[in-house]
Write a protein that holds these residues in place. Structure first.
Motif, PDB file in Angstrom:
ATOM      1  N   LEU A   7     -16.400   6.129  -6.276  1.00 51.83           N
ATOM      2  CA  LEU A   7     -16.456   7.592  -6.373  1.00 51.83           C
ATOM      3  C   LEU A   7     -15.139   8.175  -6.900  1.00 51.83           C
ATOM      4  N   GLY A   8     -14.160   7.299  -7.152  1.00 52.98           N
ATOM      5  CA  GLY A   8     -12.918   7.748  -7.754  1.00 52.98           C
ATOM      6  C   GLY A   8     -11.751   7.931  -6.804  1.00 52.98           C
ATOM      7  N   ALA A   9     -11.959   7.607  -5.529  1.00 51.96           N
ATOM      8  CA  ALA A   9     -10.879   7.770  -4.551  1.00 51.96           C
ATOM      9  C   ALA A   9     -10.036   6.498  -4.468  1.00 51.96           C
ATOM     10  N   ILE A  10      -8.804   6.666  -3.996  1.00 52.96           N
ATOM     11  CA  ILE A  10      -7.943   5.524  -3.697  1.00 52.96           C
ATOM     12  C   ILE A  10      -8.163   5.163  -2.233  1.00 52.96           C
ATOM     13  N   VAL A  11      -8.411   3.898  -1.953  1.00 57.19           N
ATOM     14  CA  VAL A  11      -8.741   3.459  -0.596  1.00 57.19           C
ATOM     15  C   VAL A  11      -7.636   2.564  -0.048  1.00 57.19           C
ATOM     16  N   LEU A  12      -7.114   2.936   1.111  1.00 59.51           N
ATOM     17  CA  LEU A  12      -6.069   2.155   1.770  1.00 59.51           C
ATOM     18  C   LEU A  12      -6.487   1.862   3.211  1.00 59.51           C
ATOM     19  N   THR A  13      -5.917   0.820   3.809  1.00 58.53           N
ATOM     20  CA  THR A  13      -6.190   0.538   5.220  1.00 58.53           C
ATOM     21  C   THR A  13      -5.128   1.204   6.087  1.00 58.53           C
ATOM     22  N   ASP A  14      -5.394   1.285   7.380  1.00 56.42           N
ATOM     23  CA  ASP A  14      -4.446   1.974   8.267  1.00 56.42           C
ATOM     24  C   ASP A  14      -3.131   1.222   8.429  1.00 56.42           C
ATOM     25  N   ASP A  15      -3.025  -0.002   7.872  1.00 53.20           N
ATOM     26  CA  ASP A  15      -1.746  -0.714   7.877  1.00 53.20           C
ATOM     27  C   ASP A  15      -0.659   0.106   7.185  1.00 53.20           C
ATOM     28  N   VAL A  16      -1.055   0.927   6.220  1.00 57.30           N
ATOM     29  CA  VAL A  16      -0.089   1.680   5.415  1.00 57.30           C
ATOM     30  C   VAL A  16       0.691   2.708   6.233  1.00 57.30           C
ATOM     31  N   VAL A  17       0.105   3.169   7.342  1.00 54.70           N
ATOM     32  CA  VAL A  17       0.780   4.185   8.160  1.00 54.70           C
ATOM     33  C   VAL A  17       1.190   3.645   9.531  1.00 54.70           C
ATOM     34  N   ARG A  18       1.105   2.324   9.698  1.00 54.89           N
ATOM     35  CA  ARG A  18       1.411   1.741  11.003  1.00 54.89           C
ATOM     36  C   ARG A  18       2.917   1.521  11.160  1.00 54.89           C
ATOM     37  N   LYS A  19       3.503   2.109  12.189  1.00 59.86           N
ATOM     38  CA  LYS A  19       4.932   1.926  12.460  1.00 59.86           C
ATOM     39  C   LYS A  19       5.184   2.065  13.957  1.00 59.86           C
ATOM     40  N   GLN A  55       0.817  -1.214   0.000  1.00 62.81           N
ATOM     41  CA  GLN A  55       0.000   0.000   0.000  1.00 62.81           C
ATOM     42  C   GLN A  55       0.856   1.272   0.000  1.00 62.81           C
ATOM     43  N   LYS A  56       2.058   1.178   0.560  1.00 67.51           N
ATOM     44  CA  LYS A  56       2.937   2.352   0.645  1.00 67.51           C
ATOM     45  C   LYS A  56       3.289   2.874  -0.746  1.00 67.51           C
ATOM     46  N   ASP A  57       3.545   1.974  -1.677  1.00 64.63           N
ATOM     47  CA  ASP A  57       3.838   2.388  -3.058  1.00 64.63           C
ATOM     48  C   ASP A  57       2.663   3.145  -3.665  1.00 64.63           C
ATOM     49  N   ILE A  58       1.450   2.634  -3.413  1.00 65.46           N
ATOM     50  CA  ILE A  58       0.241   3.289  -3.934  1.00 65.46           C
ATOM     51  C   ILE A  58       0.072   4.667  -3.309  1.00 65.46           C
ATOM     52  N   LEU A  59       0.303   4.764  -1.982  1.00 69.77           N
ATOM     53  CA  LEU A  59       0.173   6.034  -1.277  1.00 69.77           C
ATOM     54  C   LEU A  59       1.175   7.065  -1.794  1.00 69.77           C
ATOM     55  N   ASP A  60       2.411   6.657  -1.948  1.00 74.28           N
ATOM     56  CA  ASP A  60       3.455   7.579  -2.413  1.00 74.28           C
ATOM     57  C   ASP A  60       3.125   8.147  -3.790  1.00 74.28           C
ATOM     58  N   LYS A  61       2.635   7.300  -4.695  1.00 69.34           N
ATOM     59  CA  LYS A  61       2.281   7.755  -6.044  1.00 69.34           C
ATOM     60  C   LYS A  61       1.084   8.696  -6.000  1.00 69.34           C
ATOM     61  N   ALA A  62       0.110   8.363  -5.132  1.00 66.96           N
ATOM     62  CA  ALA A  62      -1.090   9.196  -5.025  1.00 66.96           C
ATOM     63  C   ALA A  62      -0.756  10.583  -4.466  1.00 66.96           C
ATOM     64  N   VAL A  63       0.127  10.629  -3.465  1.00 67.87           N
ATOM     65  CA  VAL A  63       0.553  11.910  -2.892  1.00 67.87           C
ATOM     66  C   VAL A  63       1.264  12.741  -3.953  1.00 67.87           C
ATOM     67  N   GLU A  64       2.134  12.083  -4.702  1.00 67.75           N
ATOM     68  CA  GLU A  64       2.904  12.770  -5.756  1.00 67.75           C
ATOM     69  C   GLU A  64       1.999  13.323  -6.847  1.00 67.75           C
ATOM     70  N   ASN A  65       0.938  12.568  -7.196  1.00 69.21           N
ATOM     71  CA  ASN A  65       0.030  12.974  -8.284  1.00 69.21           C
ATOM     72  C   ASN A  65      -1.189  13.743  -7.783  1.00 69.21           C
ATOM     73  N   ASN A  66      -1.222  14.026  -6.469  1.00 69.03           N
ATOM     74  CA  ASN A  66      -2.319  14.770  -5.843  1.00 69.03           C
ATOM     75  C   ASN A  66      -3.689  14.105  -6.065  1.00 69.03           C
ATOM     76  N   GLU A  67      -3.711  12.770  -5.986  1.00 68.15           N
ATOM     77  CA  GLU A  67      -4.967  12.031  -6.112  1.00 68.15           C
ATOM     78  C   GLU A  67      -5.639  11.896  -4.751  1.00 68.15           C
ATOM     79  N   MET A  68      -6.971  11.796  -4.759  1.00 60.08           N
ATOM     80  CA  MET A  68      -7.729  11.696  -3.508  1.00 60.08           C
ATOM     81  C   MET A  68      -7.526  10.321  -2.871  1.00 60.08           C
ATOM     82  N   VAL A  69      -7.113  10.323  -1.605  1.00 59.79           N
ATOM     83  CA  VAL A  69      -6.859   9.073  -0.886  1.00 59.79           C
ATOM     84  C   VAL A  69      -7.650   9.060   0.419  1.00 59.79           C
TER      85      VAL A  69
END
Length: 272
Positions: A193-205, A154-168
């Motif tokens: 609705l067009g958003a990228i959906v991730l679980t909270d695992d992506v930010v768990r550290k 999910q981290k790869d998806i998040l990084d690309k979405a942040v870079e491209n300013n996509e709704m997450v």
């Protein structure tokens, strides 16, 4: 699954949740104001009885793994940790259906405690120490691998979405919210609705910051995950938002929502 399979057992799961499966167990629900995930347990136990399994494994789990360094503790809520006793009282698989109902106390507070609890249970079923040792080591490796896949994929998806300013939307909840009947397709709706959906695992550290500033004591495992997700999402750009799945009847959510909303608000975001 890995632990039990490598110890020589055939693992059978109850079916995927449906409203029909839920209805199978409503007659044995002992409290009307308990959360829906707890009510759903009854249907799953009945389904296992109908499958004529050899025994049912439903452990009492007082503590989860302590995932964040700064938190006070990692207790499960009383419903998660004590519900096997409710099932024994209300359905009684052993007494009424002649299916052994195993509810050993197993804690994830440390790998050593987890190992001790698992071996105490499995040794009574005839599993030798040597077989258990190998299976337990393999199970820990599998757990680590799955967590890395959930986070890194999910981290790869998040990084690309942040870079491209996509709704997450980072959708946070409890483990039972992975159940399609419980989450009611929230992720699918947001995706449609067009958003990228991730679980909270992506930010768990483990080294997450912010727990020392809370108004509440960080002693509950699943609420700790949600607070940590709020803290991490607050650091990200405005196109990354946090959404919580809530199941009616969960007491801690009454203060948890306020706490998370404050964290998110300071970053100029809204908690859904």
């Amino acid at each position: 699954y890995t632990l039990l399979t490598d110890c020589g057992f055939n693992v059978r799961l109850s079916p995927e949740s449906t409203y029909t499966l839920y209805q199978k167990g409503v007659g044995s629900i002992m409290s009307d104001n308990i959360c829906f995930p707890a009510k759903l347990v009854h249907g799953h136990i009945v389904a296992l009885i109908e499958q004529k399994v050899d025994r049912i494994f439903y452990p009492l789990i007082p503590k989860e793994q302590k995932e964040f360094v700064q938190t006070t503790n990692s207790f499960n809520c009383p419903v998660v940790s004590g519900y096997p006793d409710v099932v024994r009282s209300s359905i009684d698989p052993e007494g009424r259906h002649n299916i052994p109902f195993d509810e050993p106390v197993i804690t994830f507070s440390s790998d050593e405690a987890l190992k001790k609890g698992c071996f105490a249970y499995l040794s009574k079923l005839g599993v030798s120490k040597s077989i258990f040792e190998k299976a337990f080591t393999k199970a820990l490796d599998e757990r680590k691998k799955i967590k890395e896949v959930l986070r890194d994929g999910q981290k790869d998806i998040l990084d690309k979405a942040v870079e491209n300013n996509e709704m997450v939307f980072v959708v946070a909840g409890r483990p039972y919210h992975t159940d399609p009947l419980i989450h009611q397709k929230v992720g699918q709706i947001l995706s449609d609705l067009g958003a990228i959906v991730l679980t909270d695992d992506v930010v768990r550290k483990p080294e997450s910051e912010g727990f020392e500033r809370l108004k509440v004591v960080s002693k509950w495992s699943y609420p700790n995950r949600f607070i940590q997700a709020a803290s991490e999402v607050a650091k990200l750009r405005q196109n990354v938002q946090l959404s919580q799945i809530n199941s009616f009847g969960c007491g801690p959510d009454s203060f948890l929502i306020d706490e998370a909303a404050d964290i998110i608000k300071q970053a100029g975001k809204n908690l859904t």
